[in-house]
Design a protein around this motif. Sequence first.
Motif, short mmCIF file in Angstrom:
data_model
loop_
_atom_site.label_atom_id
_atom_site.label_comp_id
_atom_site.label_asym_id
_atom_site.label_seq_id
_atom_site.Cartn_x
_atom_site.Cartn_y
_atom_site.Cartn_z
N VAL A 100 52.22 44.45 39.18
CA VAL A 100 51.06 43.57 39.39
C VAL A 100 51.04 43.02 40.81
O VAL A 100 52.05 43.05 41.53
N ALA B 103 51.29 37.19 39.16
CA ALA B 103 50.94 36.46 37.94
C ALA B 103 50.61 34.99 38.22
O ALA B 103 50.24 34.26 37.31
N GLY C 278 47.08 45.85 38.76
CA GLY C 278 47.69 45.19 37.61
C GLY C 278 47.00 43.88 37.26
O GLY C 278 46.15 43.84 36.38
N ALA C 279 47.39 42.83 37.93
CA ALA C 279 46.81 41.51 37.65
C ALA C 279 46.93 40.61 38.86
O ALA C 279 47.87 40.71 39.65
N SER C 280 45.96 39.71 38.99
CA SER C 280 45.99 38.65 39.99
C SER C 280 45.50 37.40 39.28
O SER C 280 44.32 37.31 38.93
N ALA C 281 46.38 36.45 39.08
CA ALA C 281 46.04 35.30 38.25
C ALA C 281 46.48 34.00 38.91
O ALA C 281 47.43 33.97 39.70
N SER D 163 42.54 46.54 36.78
CA SER D 163 43.20 45.26 37.05
C SER D 163 42.51 44.12 36.29
O SER D 163 41.35 44.23 35.88
N LYS D 164 43.25 43.04 36.12
CA LYS D 164 42.74 41.83 35.47
C LYS D 164 42.86 40.68 36.46
O LYS D 164 43.89 40.51 37.11
N LEU D 165 41.78 39.90 36.57
CA LEU D 165 41.74 38.81 37.55
C LEU D 165 41.33 37.52 36.85
O LEU D 165 40.39 37.52 36.06
N VAL E 48 39.74 35.77 31.79
CA VAL E 48 40.37 36.93 32.41
C VAL E 48 39.28 37.99 32.63
O VAL E 48 38.66 38.46 31.68
N THR F 155 37.64 41.61 34.13
CA THR F 155 37.90 42.98 34.54
C THR F 155 37.48 43.11 36.00
O THR F 155 36.77 42.26 36.54
#
Length: 260
Positions: A60, A63, A106-109, A128-130, A167, A169
């Motif tokens: 990712v 997180a 992956g993800a950016s949170a 990815s999920k943001l 979250v 897309t």
Amino acid sequence: MEFSTITLEKLERRATLTLNRPQAMNAMDGDMMRELAECFEALQQEKDIQVLVIRGEGKVFSAGGDIKAMLDENKPLNIDEAMVYLTRIVRAYYQLPMIVIAAVHGASAGLGFSLTLGADIVVACENSKLAMNFIGIGLIPDGGGHFFMKERVGTVKAKQMIWEGKVLTAKEALDAGLIDYIAPDGTVFAMADQLVGKMLASPISSMITTKKILHAQNLSQLENVLALEAEGQSAMRKTTDHIEGIHAFVEKRTPVFVGK
């Protein structure tokens, strides 16, 4: 300059900064915050680098803040110290004399998403999920999150998106104006490299000067947001809802908030 939680590689006119805590999904603990502050402050003085790519090592981008560190009884996260680091990070980041490209996979949170939104150009992998999901643990955005969200989508929409903490897309984030490009699965770093090549083949000194002029107009507002985020986050860390939120996150259950 040697770091333990990030890496910085320079090649001619470009540099790549990699968040390097893959075992923790590149969550930002106190050490990473300190190193990011030092890195961005050093890059502010850079004369040769014209494009900076920010990416994450492992699965990712990031997180966000290190929630487990918030619960560490032996070495608890000092929120006031963290906010000093975040103020240093964002102040230097916003004034970097180069074009910044965030390459998200992956993800950016949370805090990771604040860092993403602060880039001049954001390219994200299609799967990815943001998420600006501080609300899920009873906190407010930090790392300039309020400022960067407002710059991207305006005040009303920024409020609503922060409150919802959804979250997103990559497609939803693109449609909302939060990112600029979607890369097919597995190609985000290649697309970032293409953007770097395009920038370096352009009259980039002119582009950097435009960035400097526009950012200078907003700097006082950013400084004010950072001060208010520091004050607000310190207060939120003491709330019942925040304590419930981080325990529920670690225990993988739905939090029960009471508005206190």
